[in-house]
Scaffold this motif. Sequence first.
Motif, short mmCIF file in Angstrom:
data_model
loop_
_atom_site.label_atom_id
_atom_site.label_comp_id
_atom_site.label_asym_id
_atom_site.label_seq_id
_atom_site.Cartn_x
_atom_site.Cartn_y
_atom_site.Cartn_z
N GLN A 147 89.01 70.84 10.38
CA GLN A 147 89.84 69.67 10.67
C GLN A 147 89.79 69.34 12.16
OE1 GLN A 147 93.29 69.30 12.07
NE2 GLN A 147 93.27 71.33 13.03
N MET A 148 90.11 68.07 12.43
CA MET A 148 90.21 67.58 13.80
C MET A 148 91.58 66.97 14.00
SD MET A 148 87.86 64.72 15.73
CE MET A 148 88.07 64.36 17.48
N ASN A 227 82.75 65.03 3.93
CA ASN A 227 82.26 66.40 4.14
C ASN A 227 83.34 67.45 3.90
OD1 ASN A 227 83.89 66.15 6.39
ND2 ASN A 227 82.21 66.26 7.88
N GLY A 228 84.52 67.03 3.43
CA GLY A 228 85.59 67.96 3.14
C GLY A 228 86.55 68.19 4.29
N SER A 229 86.23 67.70 5.47
CA SER A 229 87.10 67.90 6.63
C SER A 229 88.27 66.92 6.58
CB SER A 229 86.31 67.71 7.93
OG SER A 229 85.88 66.37 8.07
N VAL A 230 89.28 67.25 7.37
CA VAL A 230 90.48 66.42 7.46
C VAL A 230 90.68 66.02 8.92
CG1 VAL A 230 93.00 66.38 7.20
CG2 VAL A 230 91.58 67.49 5.46
N GLY A 241 109.09 62.90 27.42
CA GLY A 241 108.54 64.06 28.12
C GLY A 241 107.19 64.33 27.51
N THR A 242 106.31 64.94 28.23
CA THR A 242 104.97 65.18 27.70
C THR A 242 104.40 66.47 28.28
OG1 THR A 242 102.70 64.33 27.54
CG2 THR A 242 103.94 63.70 29.49
N ARG A 243 103.72 67.23 27.44
CA ARG A 243 103.04 68.43 27.91
C ARG A 243 101.53 68.25 27.81
NH1 ARG A 243 100.93 73.26 26.07
NH2 ARG A 243 101.34 72.77 23.90
N LEU A 244 101.07 67.81 26.64
CA LEU A 244 99.62 67.67 26.43
C LEU A 244 99.10 66.29 26.82
CD1 LEU A 244 99.27 69.50 23.02
CD2 LEU A 244 98.68 70.38 25.27
N ALA A 245 99.89 65.25 26.61
CA ALA A 245 99.51 63.86 26.89
C ALA A 245 98.35 63.42 25.99
CB ALA A 245 99.19 63.65 28.36
N TYR A 246 97.15 63.92 26.24
CA TYR A 246 95.99 63.61 25.40
C TYR A 246 95.29 64.94 25.07
CZ TYR A 246 96.46 58.81 27.15
OH TYR A 246 96.93 57.57 27.49
N ASP A 247 95.28 65.31 23.81
CA ASP A 247 94.69 66.60 23.44
C ASP A 247 93.89 66.46 22.15
OD1 ASP A 247 94.70 69.53 24.20
OD2 ASP A 247 95.30 69.69 22.10
N PHE A 248 92.73 67.10 22.11
CA PHE A 248 91.79 66.98 21.00
C PHE A 248 91.39 68.38 20.56
CE2 PHE A 248 91.50 63.63 24.08
CZ PHE A 248 91.43 62.46 23.37
N GLN A 249 91.63 68.72 19.31
CA GLN A 249 91.32 70.05 18.80
C GLN A 249 90.48 69.95 17.53
OE1 GLN A 249 94.90 72.30 18.18
NE2 GLN A 249 95.60 72.09 20.30
N ILE A 250 89.52 70.84 17.43
CA ILE A 250 88.69 70.92 16.23
C ILE A 250 88.69 72.36 15.74
CG2 ILE A 250 86.38 70.65 15.24
CD1 ILE A 250 85.85 68.52 17.36
N GLN A 251 89.18 72.58 14.53
CA GLN A 251 89.13 73.89 13.90
C GLN A 251 87.84 73.99 13.08
OE1 GLN A 251 91.06 76.45 14.25
NE2 GLN A 251 93.03 75.68 15.03
N THR A 252 87.10 75.09 13.32
CA THR A 252 85.88 75.35 12.54
C THR A 252 85.99 76.74 11.92
OG1 THR A 252 84.60 76.44 14.29
CG2 THR A 252 84.62 74.03 14.29
N GLU A 253 84.98 77.13 11.16
CA GLU A 253 84.96 78.45 10.53
C GLU A 253 85.08 79.57 11.56
OE1 GLU A 253 82.22 78.90 6.81
OE2 GLU A 253 81.16 77.71 8.33
N LYS A 254 84.52 79.38 12.75
CA LYS A 254 84.36 80.49 13.68
C LYS A 254 85.15 80.35 14.97
CE LYS A 254 79.66 81.31 11.99
NZ LYS A 254 78.23 81.40 12.37
N ALA A 255 85.73 79.20 15.23
CA ALA A 255 86.41 79.01 16.52
C ALA A 255 87.28 77.77 16.47
CB ALA A 255 85.37 78.86 17.64
N MET A 256 88.10 77.62 17.50
CA MET A 256 88.76 76.34 17.74
C MET A 256 88.17 75.76 19.01
SD MET A 256 92.73 75.16 18.24
CE MET A 256 92.84 75.46 20.01
N LEU A 257 87.78 74.51 18.95
CA LEU A 257 87.24 73.79 20.09
C LEU A 257 88.30 72.80 20.56
CD1 LEU A 257 83.77 72.92 18.47
CD2 LEU A 257 84.45 75.05 19.60
#
Length: 354
Positions: A147-148, A227-230, A241-257
């Motif tokens: 997922q992203m 492709n099955g991703s979400v 208030g803001t901590r991340l402001a703009y944040d992009f995360q991708i979960q994969t089988e082996k890591a988080m990017l």
Amino acid sequence: MDTIRLGLIGCGKMMGTHVKGVKYVDNVEIVAVCDIIEEKARRVAQELGNNPTVFTNFREMTDYVDAVMIALPHDLHFECGMFFAMHNKHILMEKPLCNTEEECLRLIETCESRKLKLMCAYPVRFWKGIEKLKELMDSGEYGEIIQMSVWTEQLTGAQFQYDDKESNWLLTGRLGGGQLFSHGCHYIDLMLWFLGDPVNGAHFGTRNGTPWMLREGTSAVTIKFANGSVGYHGATWGARGTRLAYDFQIQTEKAMLEYEHNTGEVRVYSGSGEHKPGGATEKQSYNVVWKRDGATSKETQHEIKHFVECVLQDKTPLTSGRAALQGLRVIWALYDAEENNKLADLRGLGLSNA
């Protein structure tokens, strides 16, 4: 043609971010600036420092320019874009492309028939941190995409909540939609680029905390891809208030990017993140694999450089009119489904079908 003569139309806050970027682009000369408020146009001209001609009517600019960058209220995109298309000028249009599908198609088809470049200004697509994140994901090194998630936090328009609505067109029907349409279009475009063809999805929006908005000021979008991703996009224009402001995360089988725009870091997280007895979670470690050189900015120089290259080298922009329309079609389908309390059918709306 070795250098593009570019005109800037609409010299408000949005154009200010483009002006900061255009200074770093070769093969382009800003020869004209335009705003119905002459003082605004002169202020931008002064910031540019190269003595461009100042206009208060964009219809008087045609003999001066090869291309235009348009940053007007959304409801004026079509009128202004069509004028310059009919005068054979290339167009870099601030997002969203137009307020309706019919307007988008007419502008796209006119530009195509005249062999003009039409590009939508989606600077996030060209941020170097985002490009690095896409490179890591596409490498295959980290396995299948799960997922992203994209999260953005802003406070937009609060100062106009009570007594000054008419001074800010963002707070009127001219916006064409809510937070998702005006700002979330960046991240719908991004998810289509990263994750491929959408299948279905849902949107929920609220005006809670943003009473100055006519439509939603806070959005939550979930999309299932072929492709099955979400993909998930959460955003608010009511952030106190803001901590991340703009944040992009991708979960994969082996890591988080991850790319965190505030820090300018692209990170690869290792470890399972597995829950332990008692609710504790394994401490995560990460490597910073890329870091931005410089402070946080909209980094508009990259999209402008791409537009210039497409004009000079006769290439199709990555965020072409047709690609931009696909993202807007996704948003309109999500809006319609929300109003009818059902799931949105998004089949056929991927960039591959643009």
